[in-house]
Design a protein around this motif. Structure first.
Motif, PDB file in Angstrom:
ATOM      1  N   ILE A   1     -35.967 -24.458  13.900  1.00  0.00           N
ATOM      2  CA  ILE A   1     -35.300 -23.822  15.044  1.00  0.00           C
ATOM      3  C   ILE A   1     -35.031 -24.853  16.133  1.00  0.00           C
ATOM      4  O   ILE A   1     -33.943 -24.898  16.712  1.00  0.00           O
ATOM      5  CB  ILE A   1     -36.133 -22.641  15.583  1.00  0.00           C
ATOM      6  N   ASP A   2     -36.012 -25.692  16.406  1.00  0.00           N
ATOM      7  CA  ASP A   2     -35.848 -26.726  17.427  1.00  0.00           C
ATOM      8  C   ASP A   2     -34.742 -27.707  17.042  1.00  0.00           C
ATOM      9  O   ASP A   2     -33.919 -28.098  17.869  1.00  0.00           O
ATOM     10  CB  ASP A   2     -37.170 -27.463  17.635  1.00  0.00           C
ATOM     11  N   LYS A   3     -34.709 -28.084  15.773  1.00  0.00           N
ATOM     12  CA  LYS A   3     -33.692 -29.029  15.299  1.00  0.00           C
ATOM     13  C   LYS A   3     -32.294 -28.424  15.407  1.00  0.00           C
ATOM     14  O   LYS A   3     -31.352 -29.083  15.857  1.00  0.00           O
ATOM     15  CB  LYS A   3     -34.003 -29.428  13.855  1.00  0.00           C
ATOM     16  N   VAL A   4     -32.166 -27.160  15.032  1.00  0.00           N
ATOM     17  CA  VAL A   4     -30.870 -26.476  15.128  1.00  0.00           C
ATOM     18  C   VAL A   4     -30.457 -26.335  16.592  1.00  0.00           C
ATOM     19  O   VAL A   4     -29.292 -26.561  16.947  1.00  0.00           O
ATOM     20  CB  VAL A   4     -30.924 -25.098  14.428  1.00  0.00           C
ATOM     21  N   SER A   5     -31.401 -26.007  17.454  1.00  0.00           N
ATOM     22  CA  SER A   5     -31.091 -25.865  18.879  1.00  0.00           C
ATOM     23  C   SER A   5     -30.600 -27.174  19.474  1.00  0.00           C
ATOM     24  O   SER A   5     -29.638 -27.199  20.250  1.00  0.00           O
ATOM     25  CB  SER A   5     -32.321 -25.381  19.655  1.00  0.00           C
TER      26      SER A   5
ATOM     27  N   ARG B   1     -27.056 -27.864  18.170  1.00  0.00           N
ATOM     28  CA  ARG B   1     -26.066 -27.010  18.840  1.00  0.00           C
ATOM     29  C   ARG B   1     -25.813 -27.478  20.261  1.00  0.00           C
ATOM     30  O   ARG B   1     -24.676 -27.471  20.746  1.00  0.00           O
ATOM     31  CB  ARG B   1     -26.533 -25.556  18.840  1.00  0.00           C
ATOM     32  N   SER B   2     -26.859 -27.888  20.945  1.00  0.00           N
ATOM     33  CA  SER B   2     -26.724 -28.392  22.308  1.00  0.00           C
ATOM     34  C   SER B   2     -25.858 -29.635  22.331  1.00  0.00           C
ATOM     35  O   SER B   2     -24.963 -29.793  23.181  1.00  0.00           O
ATOM     36  CB  SER B   2     -28.104 -28.690  22.882  1.00  0.00           C
ATOM     37  N   SER B   3     -26.110 -30.532  21.411  1.00  0.00           N
ATOM     38  CA  SER B   3     -25.321 -31.768  21.325  1.00  0.00           C
ATOM     39  C   SER B   3     -23.857 -31.463  21.018  1.00  0.00           C
ATOM     40  O   SER B   3     -22.950 -32.028  21.638  1.00  0.00           O
ATOM     41  CB  SER B   3     -25.915 -32.675  20.246  1.00  0.00           C
ATOM     42  N   MET B   4     -23.613 -30.570  20.067  1.00  0.00           N
ATOM     43  CA  MET B   4     -22.241 -30.202  19.721  1.00  0.00           C
ATOM     44  C   MET B   4     -21.541 -29.507  20.884  1.00  0.00           C
ATOM     45  O   MET B   4     -20.350 -29.721  21.119  1.00  0.00           O
ATOM     46  CB  MET B   4     -22.228 -29.312  18.485  1.00  0.00           C
TER      47      MET B   4
END
Length: 71
Positions: free
Chosen positions: A14-18, A21-24
């Motif tokens: 979840i942290d990695k996906v978050s 997504r933030s970077s994108m």
């Protein structure tokens, strides 16, 4: 049953996906800003060119009428 390793793995995912997504989202915002800035610059350039053309045509007409009046 509760497996602490599974929970840690899910939290990590979840942290990695978050973060991804933030970077994108940040990249998308920069691209949108650049696009909007370019569109605004293009519109302003077209308006300035139009004003220059109008001025040139007006000047040409003025010079033509001056010539007619002096004849």
């Amino acid at each position: 049953m509760y497996d602490p390793d599974s929970v840690s793995l899910v939290d990590f995912a979840i942290d990695k996906v978050s973060r991804a997504r933030s970077s994108m989202g940040a990249i998308r915002n920069r691209h949108e800003h650049a696009y909007n800035n370019n569109a605004n610059t293009s519109e302003n350039t077209q308006a300035a060119e139009s004003r220059l053309r109008d001025t040139a045509v007006s000047y040409t007409h003025l010079r033509a009428h001056e010539t007619e009046l002096h004849l």
